[in-house]
Design an enzyme around this catalytic site. Sequence first.
Site, PDB file in Angstrom:
ATOM      1  N   ASP A  81      42.286  40.380  34.084  1.00  0.00           N
ATOM      2  CA  ASP A  81      42.518  41.810  34.247  1.00  0.00           C
ATOM      3  C   ASP A  81      41.346  42.588  33.676  1.00  0.00           C
ATOM      4  OD1 ASP A  81      43.837  44.111  34.997  1.00  0.00           O
ATOM      5  OD2 ASP A  81      45.692  43.650  33.927  1.00  0.00           O
ATOM      6  N   GLU A 103      50.879  44.906  35.374  1.00  0.00           N
ATOM      7  CA  GLU A 103      49.802  44.175  34.714  1.00  0.00           C
ATOM      8  C   GLU A 103      50.317  43.485  33.456  1.00  0.00           C
ATOM      9  OE1 GLU A 103      45.978  46.944  36.049  1.00  0.00           O
ATOM     10  OE2 GLU A 103      46.988  47.302  34.145  1.00  0.00           O
ATOM     11  N   LYS A 121      33.087  49.651  28.050  1.00  0.00           N
ATOM     12  CA  LYS A 121      34.507  49.642  27.682  1.00  0.00           C
ATOM     13  C   LYS A 121      34.748  49.260  26.227  1.00  0.00           C
ATOM     14  CE  LYS A 121      35.323  50.785  31.860  1.00  0.00           C
ATOM     15  NZ  LYS A 121      36.051  49.988  32.841  1.00  0.00           N
TER      16      LYS A 121
END
Length: 228
Positions: A81, A103, A121
């Site tokens: 993911d 998810e 990120k």
Amino acid sequence: MDQLKRMAAEAAAEYVKDGMKIGLGSGSTVFEFVRVLGEKAKEGLNIQAVAASRKTEALAKACGIHIIDFPTMEKLEVAFDGADEIAPGLMLLKGGGGSLLREKLVAAAAKRLVVLADESKLVEELGAFKLPVEIIPFGWETTAMRIEALGGVASLRQTGKSPFVSDNHNWILDCDFGNIRDPYSLHEKVKKLVGVVETGLFLDMACEAIVASKNGIHHITKGDEFNV
């Protein structure tokens, strides 16, 4: 940025072996990962996958990946993911695409969760990205008020002039709590609220992050430190 996503996707694809059953999350980096797996499928790689969103499922099918139903007994070998933010300890903030509940279900059904991301990120603390919270549409204003009583500012996610609708037919509140100093406490408090289905805080779920930067690929585990 697209090149970094491709790098992370190609590195993650090395983990996928013939005959595996895997989980596929959602988001742009996962979509690139699916395309890489599709290329390998054309070369003979035989895998089965559970998709966390309808978009992921449609793309995977188009790429020649066999989609299976959610497992009822056996665990998936690994789920892959993306993330909107990754903090030390592999604490994740997710849900920018609106698929956070599915998810989380797919991640929990796997023996391990591997996160794909680019270096943008990585953060010192979660919270610069608003926290997505999936809610029941009925009485949503009251749910938003309860969340704001915890110190956040809740905004209903829109698609044009209409509320965004998740694959589960729920709505999403994007909640600004500023820097989230104690993600565990915040998740527990928000999750307890009547009307809340799930939060976008993924805690103690990921075992590894594959992060692409201009300097190459970095494999980060829960105990690793990283420079932001």
